[in-house]
Design an enzyme around this catalytic site. Structure first.
Site, PDB file in Angstrom:
ATOM      1  N   GLY A 118       0.840  -1.188   0.000  1.00  0.00           N
ATOM      2  CA  GLY A 118       0.000   0.000   0.000  1.00  0.00           C
ATOM      3  C   GLY A 118       0.873   1.235   0.000  1.00  0.00           C
ATOM      4  N   LYS A 119       0.305   2.359  -0.367  1.00  0.00           N
ATOM      5  CA  LYS A 119       1.036   3.632  -0.325  1.00  0.00           C
ATOM      6  C   LYS A 119       0.027   4.763  -0.423  1.00  0.00           C
ATOM      7  CE  LYS A 119       5.505   4.711  -0.131  1.00  0.00           C
ATOM      8  NZ  LYS A 119       6.517   3.988   0.651  1.00  0.00           N
ATOM      9  N   GLY A 120       0.327   5.877   0.210  1.00  0.00           N
ATOM     10  CA  GLY A 120      -0.609   6.990   0.156  1.00  0.00           C
ATOM     11  C   GLY A 120       0.043   8.275   0.582  1.00  0.00           C
TER      12      GLY A 120
END
Length: 429
Positions: A118-120
């Protein structure tokens, strides 16, 4: 908040400086040729499961309101909850988050961690925010992402422009929303509120371990090795200091303003990191100052690009003099440059192995939060050493068995594990 399953077309880059998404997809396709994986799995891995785009309003100190855009890309969770950083930077966008989330999927699989990628982040200049504004922005972001994150769903961590305090605010806001303290919703927190000792130093420590193993693999001695480090933040500084402690000669380090160079070796422990004293490298005594980009072309045994992505490109790959490149940063080598370095027989230890200490110790922190038992720093470092050596051995086996580059071998290890998990779980409906 909007949430959607995306099937973006691959953007066409006008130069060698491809986006993280373009590079991640190209690396995936290249590695797929070396492993027996169902083409359907490869196609699924080109796309994220979900991308959330949220509006994050912020009341400024003067009473005005600005609205920023936040993102969370969730790539694949076949092996466990999504895992990856939250960054505050003006250039944060959906495409970047997707590409970086893909790298996190490979990184977790390489290290054999029960996570997906995931990444944000938020598209904002963190330097433009007061501490109070940063806290309010973070707490509102936690509210907007409440349905997407959780210790068994998606576990964010610090990244560019965020830190342990940011994670503490995020955890507190989420816990208040849920009505109970849930430290495992994020990692990278201060130890006093459920964080792990050694987490901040972990990416640099793993980079140093990978460097040490690469030196040994090529029948060299650390004590006879010269090292140049681009970027003296947490990753670069911790890697440089540990390698110096092990006997290496660190001849150059840099920050955003430039670099200092001493062929006889620098005392890296006397040079403040970016966190300790921002942009202080050029204020240190050294025989020579050089441009940041010139660090990449020094005649050294080992080069560690530990600053930002896309610094080794088709334009300068022929000028790289190091025998070994160890990627402390995420994506410092473009796809085109990687090909040139391979043709020149320069060993490249990929980021998905080298800087994987961050997510590995985040995993340790997650375990500590679940079990409500804190490990000592010695326990953390010993476990990290074991995980790094195990991952190194798995990748080395593929390097030798198939005569692959270290990057291709790392992807083969990752893809094999992901594909096996997908095969066992199946596609439903």
């Amino acid at each position: 908040m909007t949430s959607s399953t995306t099937h973006e077309t691959e953007p066409t880059a006008e130069s060698d400086l491809d986006s993280a998404l373009v590079t991640a997809r190209r690396q995936l396709e290249r590695a797929a040729a070396h492993v027996d994986v169902d083409p359907g799995v490869i196609e699924r891995l080109k796309h994220p499961t979900r991308v959330s785009r949220v509006s994050v309003p912020l009341e400024r100190e003067d009473g005005s309101v600005d609205v920023f855009t936040g993102y969370r890309a969730q790539h694949d969770d076949v092996r466990g909850p999504y895992k990856g950083g939250l960054r505050y930077h003006p250039e944060v966008n959906a495409e970047e988050c997707i590409g970086l989330s893909m790298w996190m999927t490979w990184k977790c699989a390489v290290m054999d961690l029960p996570f997906g990628g995931g990444k944000g982040g938020i598209s904002v200049d963190p330097k433009s925010l007061t501490e109070g504004e940063t806290e309010r922005l973070t707490r509102r972001f936690a509210e907007e992402l409440r349905d997407d994150v959780g210790p068994t769903k998606d576990v964010p961590a610090p990244d560019m422009g965020t830190d342990a305090q940011t994670m503490a605010w995020f955890m507190d806001a989420y816990s208040m929303q849920q009505g109970e303290t849930i430290p495992g919703v994020v990692t990278g927190k201060p130890p006093v509120v459920g964080g792990s000792y050694g987490r901040e130093e972990a990416p640099g420590r793993s980079t140093a371990i990978a460097t040490r193993e690469a030196i040994d693999y090529e029948d060299r001695n650390v004590s006879d090795t010269t090292v140049a480090v681009q970027g003296f933040g947490s990753v670069g500084a911790n890697a440089a200091r540990l390698l110096e402690d092990w006997g290496a000669t660190v001849v150059a380090v840099s920050d955003v303003n430039g670099a200092i160079h001493d062929p006889a070796g620098l005392d890296t422990h006397d040079i403040p990191t970016h966190d300790e004293e921002p942009e202080a490298v050029l204020e240190q005594d050294a025989p020579e100052t050089i441009a940041n980009e010139d660090v990449l072309e020094l005649d050294v045994d080992v080069l560690i690009p530990a600053a930002v992505g896309n610094v080794i490109t088709a334009d300068n790959a022929d000028a790289i003099e190091a025998d070994i490149v160890v990627e402390g940063a995420n994506g410092p080598t473009t796809f085109a440059a990687d090909t040139i370095l391979e043709e020149r027989d320069i060993t490249v230890i990929p980021d998905i192995l080298a800087n994987a200490g961050g997510v590995t110790v985040s995993y340790f922190e997650w375990l500590q939060d679940i079990n409500r038992r804190q490990w000592t720093l010695d326990e953390v470092n010993a476990e990290l050493e074991d995980k790094m050596l195990a991952a190194w051995a798995d990748i080395r086996e593929e390097v030798e068995k198939q005569n692959l580059t270290w990057r291709d071998a790392a992807y083969v290890v990752a893809l094999s594990r992901i594909a096996e998990a997908k095969a066992k779980r199946g596609l439903w409906p």
